[in-house]
Design a protein around this motif. Sequence first.
Motif, PDB file in Angstrom:
ATOM      1  N   GLN B 219      44.744  37.005  41.757  1.00  0.00           N
ATOM      2  CA  GLN B 219      43.441  37.030  41.508  1.00  0.00           C
ATOM      3  C   GLN B 219      42.246  38.195  42.465  1.00  0.00           C
ATOM      4  O   GLN B 219      42.453  38.234  43.687  1.00  0.00           O
ATOM      5  CB  GLN B 219      42.676  35.779  41.437  1.00  0.00           C
ATOM      6  N   SER B 222      37.300  34.819  42.589  1.00  0.00           N
ATOM      7  CA  SER B 222      37.703  33.150  42.358  1.00  0.00           C
ATOM      8  C   SER B 222      37.127  33.122  40.491  1.00  0.00           C
ATOM      9  O   SER B 222      36.242  33.651  39.390  1.00  0.00           O
ATOM     10  CB  SER B 222      36.772  32.380  42.809  1.00  0.00           C
ATOM     11  N   ASP B 223      37.223  32.000  39.632  1.00  0.00           N
ATOM     12  CA  ASP B 223      37.203  31.802  38.094  1.00  0.00           C
ATOM     13  C   ASP B 223      36.035  31.874  37.474  1.00  0.00           C
ATOM     14  O   ASP B 223      35.754  31.835  37.054  1.00  0.00           O
ATOM     15  CB  ASP B 223      37.717  30.307  37.879  1.00  0.00           C
ATOM     16  N   ARG B 227      32.745  34.472  43.988  1.00  0.00           N
ATOM     17  CA  ARG B 227      33.723  34.431  45.211  1.00  0.00           C
ATOM     18  C   ARG B 227      34.360  35.732  45.198  1.00  0.00           C
ATOM     19  O   ARG B 227      35.654  35.369  44.202  1.00  0.00           O
ATOM     20  CB  ARG B 227      34.442  33.252  46.111  1.00  0.00           C
ATOM     21  N   VAL B 229      38.535  37.234  46.444  1.00  0.00           N
ATOM     22  CA  VAL B 229      39.438  36.424  46.857  1.00  0.00           C
ATOM     23  C   VAL B 229      40.185  37.805  47.160  1.00  0.00           C
ATOM     24  O   VAL B 229      41.016  37.476  48.112  1.00  0.00           O
ATOM     25  CB  VAL B 229      40.125  36.110  45.246  1.00  0.00           C
ATOM     26  N   SER B 386      37.870  39.242  35.611  1.00  0.00           N
ATOM     27  CA  SER B 386      37.462  38.233  36.365  1.00  0.00           C
ATOM     28  C   SER B 386      35.547  38.793  34.978  1.00  0.00           C
ATOM     29  O   SER B 386      34.748  39.642  35.616  1.00  0.00           O
ATOM     30  CB  SER B 386      36.756  37.702  37.422  1.00  0.00           C
TER      31      SER B 386
END
Lengths: 312, 432
Positions: B219, B222-223, B227, B229, B386
Amino acid sequence: MVQTSQAEPVAVSDGKGAISEGKKAERKLGWLLCAPAALVMIAVTGWPILYALWLSFQRFDLKYPDQREFVGLDNYLTVLGNGYWWSAFWVTVLVTAVSVAIEFALGMGLALIMHRALVGRGLVRTVSLIPYGIVTVVAAFSWRYAWTPDTGYLANAITPDGAPLTEHASALAIVIVAEIWKTTPFMALLLMAGLALVPDDLLKAAAMDGAGPWQRFVKVMLPMMKPAILVALLFRTLDAFRVFDNIVVLTSGAQDTSSVSVLAYNNLIKGLNLGIGSTMSVLIFIAVALIAWIFVKLFGAAAPGSDDKGRR
Amino acid sequence: MLGRGCDQQLGGPTVRVRRTRRAAVLGASLVCASVLTACVPASGANTVNLYSAPEENLQQNVDRCNAQAGGRYQIVYHKLPRDADGQREQMVRRLAAGDTGMDILYLDVTWTGEFAEANWIREWTGENKADAARGTLQGPLETATWQGKLYAAPKNTNVQLLWYRKDLVPEPPKTWAEMISTAQRLKQEGKPHWISFTGAQYEGLYVHFNTLVQSAGGQLISDDGKRAVVDASAVQALQALRDLGTAGVTSASMNNAKEDDARQEFETGQSAFEVNWPFVYPSMQEKKPDLARNVGWARLPGLLPGVPSKSTIGGANYAISSYSTKPDLAFDAAKCLRSPENQKFSAIKDGVPPTIESVYSDPEVAAEYPMRDTILEALKDPGVRSVTPAAQNVSTVLSNMLSPIAEIDPQRTADRMRTEVQNALDSKGVMP
């Protein structure tokens, strides 16, 4: 507006010591007449500059409207401590210095030819002005296609195995060539106006005294042309420092070919980061002002239209 | 005068509508010229302004919806610029100024977070939300979601496929490494061997990178979109990109190639492989039928042996502007524009893959989309970029670091990426 300070000694020098009533009324009328124009100028140029300055002191990202805050000089520290900014800055300086230097040499040659052309003077002048008449973006597109492998005659002829627009050095060289091609005629035009200032008698006298063509050029023509040369260089330097369209069309700033203007556009319009983008705009404004100041103060370039007395 | 023009627009037959509208616009401009007031050209109370990318046959969907609405709303289709940046810039500028003249907005899948966070678009709730989600594929729906809320309705989707020459390679390569080594073998044999790839420094490079990272199980962000990753899989993905860049199996202009350049390159017949969206298929059929006969398609090659790739989703969603003065009509009009019937029409006429699963099984779609099963397969196991308000910044920063791909230094580039992507997410730092 600028002339008020110079008008004083003129008024004094006509011997009266004080300004007459009529003169006063006339000056007041003058101010009234130019006031609307001055106000419009302030509204359309002064206000955006002040607003940009105000924005540059804020964290203001249109994407995060709730997080707007005053951050003082933080944005300046961010931009001035950033590698992308300095890379763009040096690219801009390089493009400016190289293109203006070459343009000056070529423009001078062109001006001499146009000035001395015996046959088809009108035609020569018109033809040489064509590049300047073409819209920069349109010209840049034709350069881009010319330098793209398969579709481009230049790329196919000069670098059959490479794609010159995809490498830093060659892409920059192409940007510079495009700039030179586009604005040499403008330079030549300004220099030709300077050439007209050189009296033929002076050249003849120098020739009588035994000065060769080169000596006549360096010792007689160049000094006489100095005001025109400095104005031409000033205009072109300021213009070149703000280089934008050629780069956007040719490389979109890829391979570290962004100029400061391209970077400011990317952060402001694409990134919606008004704080950082305005900071860059202010920095560009300062740089441009600095260039103009250096030309005017150190080299003594005159503003176009003003006579020798106007220079200090 | 204005009002009468508008009334006539409602009921009259098409031809008359055109004429009266022109007259109304002319009248309006005269009024504008003579009186200094804010003038909106000939729009009635039921006009819904759709701002959408140029799509050849979209007007027919608009006309169909207008006919179905029976005068309740009248959609007017305004064309945005052709390139994504230009589309986004026009909408963003007007929204930032609170322009009420836009109702339905065409958003690229990566813009949802940005427009939602900036409070420029309305949330889809209740019946509208249920309608947008009904039968819609999960991946495209995720692209319209920001922080658990639905902010747009998926209009069309897109996934890249691997296009390959069946006459050169009988089976499509399953992994990235296999694709490169096959191309190198073809090169040694003196056969067409290029891998047509969009390596220009732009969004497209981020799409490839995201596909590779997610194919390696990793990824980038982050979801919650907050952030950076950038884990070990990013290093693997960077290695894969560099390997392609240095393998000597791409054309000289690869580093400047966008989608259409890659398509043209493949159509010259010098390529064995092409990584591209399905729009290349109809073009090939039309321009190079001989070549098209030999072209096969497959899911993109994966990064790890035995693990299928996760192709990054493209496409567009319809959102409703926060500044719209008639949101109810706009929601209804948007729902109509993306109805199964209209998605099917767009798939057949304009080649854009539908977001509603049932449309794929329609026989007419099947005829136009011989690769529909492959598309559907990839769509059900997609790579999603994302959703973040800083998507544009992330994309710019990443594509800058990824270009040229031959000069990637995997570990170092990944370390730099982590900082720079984080900066972009925090709207700190400078975009290149």
